[in-house]
Write a protein that holds these residues in place. Structure first.
Motif, PDB file in Angstrom:
ATOM      1  N   GLU A   1       0.967  -1.009  -0.619  1.00 26.24           N
ATOM      2  CA  GLU A   1       0.010  -0.107  -0.104  1.00 26.24           C
ATOM      3  C   GLU A   1       1.098   0.998   0.167  1.00 26.24           C
ATOM      4  OE1 GLU A   1      -3.530   0.694   0.227  1.00 26.24           O
ATOM      5  OE2 GLU A   1      -3.537  -1.019  -0.147  1.00 26.24           O
ATOM      6  N   TYR A   2       0.620   2.031  -0.850  1.00 29.68           N
ATOM      7  CA  TYR A   2       1.398   3.502  -0.929  1.00 29.68           C
ATOM      8  C   TYR A   2       0.487   5.129  -0.854  1.00 29.68           C
ATOM      9  CZ  TYR A   2       0.470   3.444  -5.785  1.00 29.68           C
ATOM     10  OH  TYR A   2       0.135   3.669  -7.196  1.00 29.68           O
ATOM     11  N   CYS A   3       0.444   5.397  -0.087  1.00 30.64           N
ATOM     12  CA  CYS A   3       0.042   7.474  -0.514  1.00 30.64           C
ATOM     13  C   CYS A   3       0.895   8.319  -1.131  1.00 30.64           C
ATOM     14  CB  CYS A   3      -0.665   7.579   0.697  1.00 30.64           C
ATOM     15  SG  CYS A   3      -0.639   9.177   0.823  1.00 30.64           S
ATOM     16  N   PRO A   4       0.404   8.631  -2.837  1.00 33.47           N
ATOM     17  CA  PRO A   4       0.325   9.600  -3.626  1.00 33.47           C
ATOM     18  C   PRO A   4       0.565  10.608  -3.516  1.00 33.47           C
ATOM     19  CG  PRO A   4      -0.814   8.224  -4.580  1.00 33.47           C
ATOM     20  CD  PRO A   4      -1.579   7.458  -3.065  1.00 33.47           C
ATOM     21  N   HIS A   5      -0.361  10.989  -2.336  1.00 31.29           N
ATOM     22  CA  HIS A   5      -0.742  12.364  -2.371  1.00 31.29           C
ATOM     23  C   HIS A   5       0.583  13.350  -0.691  1.00 31.29           C
ATOM     24  CE1 HIS A   5      -3.908  10.023  -2.251  1.00 31.29           C
ATOM     25  NE2 HIS A   5      -4.466  10.809  -3.498  1.00 31.29           N
ATOM     26  N   HIS A   6       0.197  14.151  -1.274  1.00 32.87           N
ATOM     27  CA  HIS A   6       0.731  15.476  -0.224  1.00 32.87           C
ATOM     28  C   HIS A   6      -0.148  16.510  -0.038  1.00 32.87           C
ATOM     29  CE1 HIS A   6       3.817  18.075   1.876  1.00 32.87           C
ATOM     30  NE2 HIS A   6       4.156  16.853   1.798  1.00 32.87           N
ATOM     31  N   PRO A   7      -0.620  17.133   0.643  1.00 34.26           N
ATOM     32  CA  PRO A   7      -1.072  18.816   1.258  1.00 34.26           C
ATOM     33  C   PRO A   7      -0.444  19.309   0.591  1.00 34.26           C
ATOM     34  CG  PRO A   7      -0.167  17.919   3.488  1.00 34.26           C
ATOM     35  CD  PRO A   7       0.256  16.946   2.647  1.00 34.26           C
ATOM     36  N   GLU A   8       0.720  19.596  -0.140  1.00 39.48           N
ATOM     37  CA  GLU A   8       1.803  20.890  -1.020  1.00 39.48           C
ATOM     38  C   GLU A   8       1.656  19.920  -1.701  1.00 39.48           C
ATOM     39  OE1 GLU A   8       4.349  21.858   1.850  1.00 39.48           O
ATOM     40  OE2 GLU A   8       3.086  22.515   3.168  1.00 39.48           O
ATOM     41  N   ALA A   9       1.419  19.267  -3.221  1.00 40.96           N
ATOM     42  CA  ALA A   9       1.854  18.662  -3.661  1.00 40.96           C
ATOM     43  C   ALA A   9       1.769  19.350  -4.866  1.00 40.96           C
ATOM     44  CB  ALA A   9       0.762  17.899  -4.890  1.00 40.96           C
ATOM     45  N   THR A  10       2.664  19.511  -5.737  1.00 40.10           N
ATOM     46  CA  THR A  10       2.739  20.764  -7.185  1.00 40.10           C
ATOM     47  C   THR A  10       2.137  19.603  -8.304  1.00 40.10           C
ATOM     48  OG1 THR A  10       5.113  19.165  -8.345  1.00 40.10           O
ATOM     49  CG2 THR A  10       5.856  20.773  -6.712  1.00 40.10           C
ATOM     50  N   ILE A  11       1.180  18.362  -8.021  1.00 39.47           N
ATOM     51  CA  ILE A  11       0.337  17.567  -9.245  1.00 39.47           C
ATOM     52  C   ILE A  11      -0.323  17.524  -8.295  1.00 39.47           C
ATOM     53  CG2 ILE A  11       0.149  15.382 -10.150  1.00 39.47           C
ATOM     54  CD1 ILE A  11       2.655  16.589 -11.467  1.00 39.47           C
TER      55      ILE A  11
END
Length: 169
Positions: A88-98
């Motif tokens: 399982e992985y989380c690709p998210h980030h609150p300051e994502a550039t994408i």
């Protein structure tokens, strides 16, 4: 019947943390990592990987790169008769550039989402299960999911896991 599980953080636990790892040519197992997974398998525990992968959100690599690396890890583990039941992985980030990945979510550690999702999917026994991580956020995620969390400080993962498994039985 619920089974116990070990949740492994990836970078810094199963492999050396070099930052934003997605290429198998740069991947280095930590000492005893493959054998630790096999030890978990041999005692009948489920083995999971739960990993934050903000490099996807930052545009450094794609989700397909993460999946490819995990497939390669599975192949390498199979060479010694070991396996991971789910990655399982989380690709998210609150300051994502994408933009599609720019969000706060419960799957990103210290949120417990990856762990709780796996616990539901696989009917995991929380009392006998635990997580091994290298950061406080990993231990916080474990606590949020109602399981124990242990900090691994990079020596021999096989010995570390054997000590934890003997206490859990």
């Amino acid at each position: 019947m619920n089974r116990p599980a070990v949740f492994f953080d990836r970078d810094g636990v199963l492999n050396e943390d070099i930052g934003y790892l997605y290429e198998r040519t740069k991947f280095r197992w930590t000492p005893g990592a493959r054998e630790a997974v096999k030890a978990v398998n041999d005692v009948g525990y489920l083995a999971f990987v739960v990993t934050n992968q903000s490099g996807v959100a930052r545009g450094l690599y794609k989700e397909a790169d993460v999946r490819d690396l995990h497939a390669w890890m599975a192949e390498e583990l199979a060479k010694i008769g070991a396996h991971i039941d789910a990655f399982e992985y989380c690709p998210h980030h609150p300051e994502a550039t994408i933009e599609p990945y720019r969000r706060s979510c419960t799957c990103r550690k210290p949120g417990p989402g990856m762990i709780t999702n796996l616990m539901k999917r696989f009917q995991v026994d929380p009392v006998r299960s635990f997580l091994i991580g290298d950061k406080l956020s990993d231990v916080e995620a474990a606590a949020g999911a109602g399981i124990r969390g242990y900090l691994f400080e990079g020596s021999d993962l096989q010995q570390f896991i054997k000590n934890r498994l003997s206490r859990a039985e």
